[in-house]
Every structure is written in structure tokens, then in C-alpha cells.
Design an enzyme around this catalytic site. Structure first.
Site, mmCIF file in Angstrom:
data_model
loop_
_atom_site.group_PDB
_atom_site.id
_atom_site.type_symbol
_atom_site.label_atom_id
_atom_site.label_comp_id
_atom_site.label_asym_id
_atom_site.label_seq_id
_atom_site.Cartn_x
_atom_site.Cartn_y
_atom_site.Cartn_z
ATOM 1 N N CYS A 1 0.825 -1.209 0.000
ATOM 2 C CA CYS A 1 0.000 0.000 0.000
ATOM 3 C C CYS A 1 0.863 1.264 0.000
ATOM 4 O O CYS A 1 0.541 2.258 -0.664
ATOM 5 C CB CYS A 1 -0.925 0.008 1.207
ATOM 6 S SG CYS A 1 -2.123 -1.336 1.225
ATOM 7 N N ARG B 1 -8.122 -5.139 -2.622
ATOM 8 C CA ARG B 1 -7.473 -3.988 -3.253
ATOM 9 C C ARG B 1 -8.282 -3.694 -4.517
ATOM 10 O O ARG B 1 -7.922 -4.093 -5.619
ATOM 11 C CB ARG B 1 -6.015 -4.328 -3.582
ATOM 12 C CG ARG B 1 -5.117 -3.136 -3.819
ATOM 13 C CD ARG B 1 -3.693 -3.568 -4.141
ATOM 14 N NE ARG B 1 -3.048 -4.310 -3.080
ATOM 15 C CZ ARG B 1 -2.501 -3.749 -2.003
ATOM 16 N NH1 ARG B 1 -2.523 -2.448 -1.855
ATOM 17 N NH2 ARG B 1 -1.923 -4.501 -1.076
#
Length: 218
Positions: free
Chosen positions: A55, A132
Site C-alpha cells: 500500500c 485492493r
């Protein structure tokens, strides 16, 4: 030993062509309401958690290319289950470590209300650690494309930009974007649908596979 129960798949019925569900939430850029973004493109994406390796690389890459999205009149908006203050601390770390400021809003979704509304997480999930997901939302608030990656694979920012460019190009020209299309390459014409046009075509493929010209500016 009994077999583990299968994990339920995320499901809300959201599909390409649906109106993106509206919401209000706190973010690093103040209170955000999705409907306020009507009139421009928006990329809404989730990340599993703050202070995680993949991330962090995504946010650095997106912040570095934020001007590319802005030039296409497209806003970015992120969310995770982390608290607003966790977001603040993480973005400060990113700035201090990588010398880049994340200015697009990062939303908090501690109760998974937004994540569940968009099908980013399943009804039996307690966190978004395995998700995601990205939604490309057009100026009318319609979901035009979606992608979903596992937690251990990061997104490609160039592919996000290419997808956005392709969506804008096909809207502008009423054409089709072929495999690996990028600005400057030829689009394809819509297939002919009249039998006389098909029989009179110059060859066996030109009625359904024909270039429509190049698009250099979106």
C-alpha cells in the site's frame, strides 16, 4: 477434523453500468460526499491497511503521478478501515520518507459500510485486509470499469491511466479500444450491423475489424 466453512464472496450486485452508491465520510481532506464529484471522473480505490508495504508503494506512485490524473480531470479517492488519525500518521511518514505529499482524500471506513456497499468486502468480513479494489466512475456517476487485486499484488498506475484514457477515448469517438491500446494508437470502428453492408465489405473481416483513426489527445 471438520472442513472449514467456505469464505463467502463479496456480493452487492454492483456491475459496470451501475450508478455508484453515494456516501459521506471523514477523510484526510475533510468531509467527503461522493455526489460532489459529479461532473468529473473519479477513481475510488481501497487499500487493505495503512503502514503496509504494498500500500505504501502504491500511495507513493499515485502521489507522484497525481498531476497526470488531474490533467485528465480525474480525482483520486482512497479508503480503508483505518482511522482518520492513522491515515494522517501514515501520510506524514510517506512525506518524510519519500518526499511526496498525498493530497487526494483518504477516507476512513471503520464499520465497513462503504466497503460492503461497493462489494469490496464480504458480509462475513471483519476487515478489508484481503481487498485492493478500484472503481472508475464517470462524470455522470456511473461505474465504467472495476479491478480487484489481492493484498500481496500492487496496482499498476500506468494501467490505471491507460484505462482512464481508453474510457475517455471511446466516449469521445463512439469507438472501441483494442488490446494494449494507448493514446496515439488507432481505435476500432463499431461493427456494421446491416446485412447488405456485411456482404458488400471489401474483405471477410473489415465489416467488424476496422481501424477508426488515432486519438492523440483525450
Amino acid at each position: 477434523m471438520s472442513e472449514p466453512e467456505p469464505r463467502l464472496a463479496p456480493h452487492t450486485g454492483l456491475r459496470i453500468g451501475d450508478v455508484a452508491p453515494n456516501f459521506s465520510a471523514r477523510s484526510t481532506a475533510g468531509n467527503v460526499q461522493l455526489s460532489a464529484y459529479r461532473g468529473r471522473w473519479l477513481i475510488l480505490f481501497s487499500h487493505p491497511a495503512d503502514f503496509t508495504p504494498v500500500c505504501t508503494t502504491e500511495f507513493v506512485a499515485l502521489a507522484q503521478d497525481a498531476a497526470e490524473f488531474e490533467a485528465r480531470d480525474c480525482a483520486l479517492m482512497a479508503l480503508s478501515v483505518d482511522s482518520l488519525f492513522s491515515h494522517f500518521a501514515w501520510l506524514r511518514l510517506i512525506r518524510d520518507r519519500f518526499d511526496v505529499e498525498v493530497r487526494f482524500p483518504v477516507l476512513e471506513d471503520p464499520t465497513l459500510v462503504i466497503g460492503r456497499a461497493y462489494g469490496m468486502v464480504s458480509a462475513d468480513d471483519h476487515d478489508s485486509g484481503a481487498v485492493r479494489t478500484t472503481f472508475f466512475i464517470d462524470p455522470d456517476g456511473i461505474i465504467r470499469a472495476m479491478t480487484c487485486y489481492p493484498a500481496n499484488v500492487g496496482r499498476s498506475v500506468p494501467e490505471m491511466l491507460r484505462t482512464l484514457d481508453a474510457l475517455k477515448a471511446v466516449d469521445k469517438h463512439g469507438a472501441l479500444a483494442p488490446a494494449n491500446w494507448a493514446p496515439g494508437a488507432s481505435l476500432l470502428r463499431q461493427p456494421k450491423v446491416e446485412i447488405d453492408e456485411i456482404f458488400s465489405a471489401g474483405d471477410a473481416t473489415s465489416w467488424f475489424l476496422e481501424e477508426a483513426g488515432k486519438e492523440t489527445r483525450i
